[in-house]
Design an enzyme around this catalytic site. Structure first.
Site, PDB file in Angstrom:
ATOM      1  N   ASP A   1      51.119  -5.666 -45.017  1.00 27.77           N
ATOM      2  CA  ASP A   1      51.704  -4.352 -44.763  1.00 27.77           C
ATOM      3  C   ASP A   1      51.232  -3.368 -45.839  1.00 27.77           C
ATOM      4  O   ASP A   1      50.128  -3.499 -46.349  1.00 27.77           O
ATOM      5  CB  ASP A   1      53.236  -4.468 -44.741  1.00 27.77           C
ATOM      6  CG  ASP A   1      53.880  -3.518 -43.740  1.00 27.77           C
ATOM      7  OD1 ASP A   1      53.789  -2.296 -43.964  1.00 27.77           O
ATOM      8  OD2 ASP A   1      54.463  -3.973 -42.744  1.00 27.77           O
TER       9      ASP A   1
ATOM     10  N   HIS B   1      56.837   1.400 -45.640  1.00 29.33           N
ATOM     11  CA  HIS B   1      56.851   0.522 -44.468  1.00 29.33           C
ATOM     12  C   HIS B   1      56.918  -0.951 -44.868  1.00 29.33           C
ATOM     13  O   HIS B   1      57.697  -1.730 -44.309  1.00 29.33           O
ATOM     14  CB  HIS B   1      55.597   0.810 -43.639  1.00 29.33           C
ATOM     15  CG  HIS B   1      55.574   0.227 -42.274  1.00 29.33           C
ATOM     16  ND1 HIS B   1      55.159  -1.061 -42.019  1.00 29.33           N
ATOM     17  CD2 HIS B   1      55.907   0.747 -41.063  1.00 29.33           C
ATOM     18  CE1 HIS B   1      55.220  -1.295 -40.713  1.00 29.33           C
ATOM     19  NE2 HIS B   1      55.667  -0.212 -40.107  1.00 29.33           N
TER      20      HIS B   1
ATOM     21  N   SER C   1      57.519  -2.472 -35.320  1.00 29.88           N
ATOM     22  CA  SER C   1      57.365  -2.874 -36.720  1.00 29.88           C
ATOM     23  C   SER C   1      58.655  -3.444 -37.277  1.00 29.88           C
ATOM     24  O   SER C   1      58.641  -4.367 -38.095  1.00 29.88           O
ATOM     25  CB  SER C   1      56.960  -1.673 -37.587  1.00 29.88           C
ATOM     26  OG  SER C   1      55.600  -1.387 -37.487  1.00 29.88           O
TER      27      SER C   1
END
Length: 780
Positions: free
Chosen positions: A155, A223, A560
């Site tokens: 990520d 994220h 996600s």
């Protein structure tokens, strides 16, 4: 020759040489510009030492170059753990020459993939069909869940100071761990601990010389921190987003260790870096890999040119479960990505929490809205309300004005007013429309949007909310019935036990699987709407309510967010069953999934229509149910190689891809896409169904229940228009018989043959366990 003539001649010569040198420099520069990063995939790594593989890559690279130069300047990555290959700067001609070399499976330009951007776990436990212990686990018990498993997160990096990644009361790092904690900008080895046991970063290969790379595992986007804490964060009480969604934030496998691989930036995720991370993670010793990223549904590469499919194939071959997000290109059909059968593919659903920001009209009529804002407007409806079309500029169209598009509204008419806008045109985002109204002096915005109504976006302190077209009718009636309409937009409140839930999120990518319709994708769905999880520290005050510090948690939506939910479940299963293969773990998650919502009705899409396996696969994951699946469907590397035969790959290419082949392995002469349905998958998908010809599909199940002696009976819910016969109808397992095969025969129903897509199921039960397999039959 006179001196002046000589000087003139010399001047001309120097001018010519200068022009020639400039021309050659430009030609060289143009040649350099043509170099792009290409990935050279060479299949499974041999047993050669790591150093010799690197030398092989250098030798192969040098064989296509026209002149001798420093190979290190050309070579970007060398892959040497789970598979062989490299990434290098090549011209188009050099790449074309490389693909012809012996031992090369494929050569493709380095793609840029995209990120597929608490209460969710409580909701999942509430939803499960199995009875749970009424006493909640203590913190010490929680830390034992997954304590010997390692989740690799590919990520944007991690914020190590987050409360979710503390290692209090955790035991020693597993001795099999071979990874490292790379130091980088604002990140030291001491940032790792017994929870965050590894961290690596990979530079963006597209940056020019002299540019500063973000050489650090630290997350500057947020994220990666969010997904890592969702998968394996420890319990953090009192978490919230500025007072919203208050509760205990926790991951699915709070005792698991985390290894972070920073492959993405705000610009996207380079395929060459993703492959490097797969290669490192295989060597490091992770058990589960979680990837909340992927290609666009509209630029979907083939398996042998897809970095995720390639890396995942070799990771699964080494016993690592790979979990990926399905993509955010829904609700259109055939948009699911990361659809290789060796990947566990996850779509997104809502949970039973809503973020309401209501509209109050004159007369105190309340219209329910959805958004996250910290409005400081008075709660009484005292502010003028105007429909955007009534404030259009003479130079704009009615449609642009209704949608509050930039340069379509008259600021003099909306200043000091709450504006009602449509969102039927999507050329501009909701945030862009908010900024337009705000810049013209509007004090609030009510947006009409049926598609995105169920997802609460964050608008900071600006009073903005989103309503359905049905509820908008009440506002239009009010505006048309009074000369001076007024309203207010209230600040957001969290509403729990919202029903019905779950529903499939509008953005979640759907099947059928465009790459091979005889494999159902996505596999399952999990919470992915407004998920509360850890966030990075930031100096930005954007969106921060007055008088408050930036939140350590954030609410995000996307597949996600769904993906790490399943990664955490997979890690917990692996912890309790260390010998289980990735396919057994996937099967346990799929066959125990739930197809009903909190009202005990079939799961719907968020518009209210009934969902199908194209929307949710096998259903919504059940954390507790997946720990006791009863039976599992297992596949190994040889099964996937047979799949590649049926998919259309040549035996020569398959021999390069695989590390080993069974003696005498060849692709059968009758290999075809129709035979893909025979892959021992926990779902059954049949495309191009010809009713008169019928179709036979074989499956094998393995008994992993607590009883050695057990009898399972089949219950068939046939797809409409299809007769389904299961032989045998009973499976008798003993101490010595752990695996049993069965055959499902599909034929056309005489009364109403299949037209289009039809859905059903086969459920095996022994009174304690229910093992459900979704069926999809398509005439197309």
């Amino acid at each position: 020759m006179s001196r002046s003539s000589f000087c003139c001649c010399r001047h001309l010569i120097f001018s010519f040489l200068f022009l020639l040198l400039s021309f050659l420099t430009q030609v060289r520069a143009a040649t350099e510009e043509k170099k792009n990063v290409y990935i050279v995939y060479m299949g499974a790594a041999t047993s050669s030492p790591r150093g010799s593989l690197w030398e092989d890559h250098i030798q192969l690279l040098s064989s296509v170059l026209e002149r001798t130069e420093a190979m290190q300047e050309r070579l970007v990555y060398s892959y040497r753990n789970g598979f062989s290959g490299f990434a290098a700067h090549l011209t188009e001609e050099e790449a074309g020459a490389m693909v012809q070399k012996p031992g090369v499976v494929s050569v493709f330009e380095d793609p840029v993939l995209q990120l597929h951007t608490t209460r969710s776990w409580d909701f999942l436990q509430y939803q499960t069909d199995l009875k749970r212990d009424s006493n909640p686990s203590s913190d010490s018990d929680t830390l034992t869940q997954g304590s010997d498993t390692i989740i690799g997160i590919l990520d944007t990096g991690i914020w190590p100071e987050s409360e979710s990644f503390k290692d209090t009361n955790m035991g020693p790092v597993p001795s099999r761990w071979k990874g490292v904690c790379m130091e980088g900008r604002d990140f030291s080895a001491s940032n790792c601990n017994r929870k965050l046991i590894g961290a690596r970063y990979y530079n963006d290969t597209t940056k020019s010389k002299g540019e500063i790379h973000e050489q650090t595992p630290r997350d500057t986007v947020g994220h990666g921190t969010h997904t890592a804490s969702t998968a394996a964060g420890i319990s953090v009480p009192g978490a919230s987003y500025y007072g919203l969604a208050v509760g205990t934030a926790k991951g699915g496998s709070p005792g698991s260790r985390i290894a972070i691989y920073r492959v993405c930036s705000s610009n996207g995720c380079r395929g060459s870096a993703i492959l490097a991370a797969f290669d490192d993670a295989i060597g490091d010793g992770v058990d589960v890999m979680s990837l909340s990223l992927g290609a666009s549904a509209y630029l979907r590469p083939d398996f042998n040119e897809d970095p995720i499919a390639i890396g995942a194939f070799h990771a699964v071959d080494k016993g690592i479960t790979v979990v990926c997000s399905a993509g955010n290109d829904g609700p259109s059909s055939s948009t699911v990505v990361n659809a290789a059968p060796w990947i566990l593919t996850v779509g997104a659903t809502t949970i039973d929490r809503d973020f309401e920001s209501d509209v109050v009209l004159g007369g105190n009529k309340v219209v329910t809205g959805e958004a996250i804002n910290f409005s400081e407007l008075q709660k009484s409806p005292i502010y003028p309300l105007i429909y955007a079309e009534s404030a259009k500029l003479n130079s704009s169209s009615d449609e642009d004005a209704r949608n509050c598009n930039p340069d379509a509204l008259d600021g003099a008419k909306i200043k000091g007013e709450i504006v009602l806008c449509q969102h039927s045109q999507r050329y501009y985002s909701k945030r862009e429309k908010m900024e337009e109204v705000k810049s013209l002096g509007g004090i609030g915005l009510i947006l009409i949007d049926d598609l995105e109504r169920a997802v609460a976006f964050t608008y900071g302190e600006f009073p903005m909310t989103v309503i359905s077209s049905k509820d908008a009718d009440d506002i239009f009636s009010y505006i048309n019935s009074t000369g001076n309409p007024v309203a207010t937009v209230q600040p957001t409140v969290s509403v729990t036990k919202y029903k019905p839930a779950p529903a499939v999120a509008y953005f979640s990518s759907r099947g059928p699987n465009q790459q091979t319709e005889n494999i159902l994708k996505p596999d399952v769905v999990a919470p992915g709407v407004n998920i509360l999880a850890s966030w990075i520290e930031t100096n930005s005050s954007s969106g921060v309510p007055a008088g408050q510090k930036p939140s350590q948690f954030n609410l995000l939506s996307g597949t996600s967010m769904a993906c790490p939910h399943v990664s955490g479940i997979a890690a917990t299963i692996k912890s309790k069953n260390p010998d289980w293969s990735p396919s057994a773990i996937r099967s346990a998650i799929m066959t125990t999934a739930i197809q009903v919502n909190s009202e005990k009705n079939p799961i719907t899409i968020d518009s209210g229509s009934m969902a199908t396996p194209y929307d949710y696969g096998a259903g919504e994951v059940s954390p507790s149910g997946s720990l006791e699946p009863g039976l599992v469907y297992e596949t190994d590397t040889n099964d996937y190689l047979q799949f590649l035969c049926n998919y259309g790959y040549s035996i020569s290419k398959i021999k390069l891809i695989a590390s080993t082949l069974p003696e005498g392995f060849e692709c059968p002469k009758d290999s075809s896409a129709d035979l893909v349905s025979n892959l021992n998958y926990p779902s059954i998908a049949i495309s191009g169904f010809k009713g008169k010809e019928g179709k036979k599909v074989n499956r094998t199940v393995t008994n992993v229940g607590t009883e050695d002696e057990s009898e399972y009976v089949a219950t068939v819910n046939p797809p409409p228009g299809v007769d389904v016969q299961v032989i045998p109808e009973k499976l008798r397992f003993t101490k010595n018989i752990k695996k049993i095969s069965y055959q499902a025969t599909f034929s056309s129903s005489a009364s109403s043959p299949v037209k289009g897509d039809s859905f059903g199921s086969i459920t095996w039960t022994n009174g304690k366990y229910k093992v459900k397999t979704p069926l999809v039959v398509s005439s197309d």
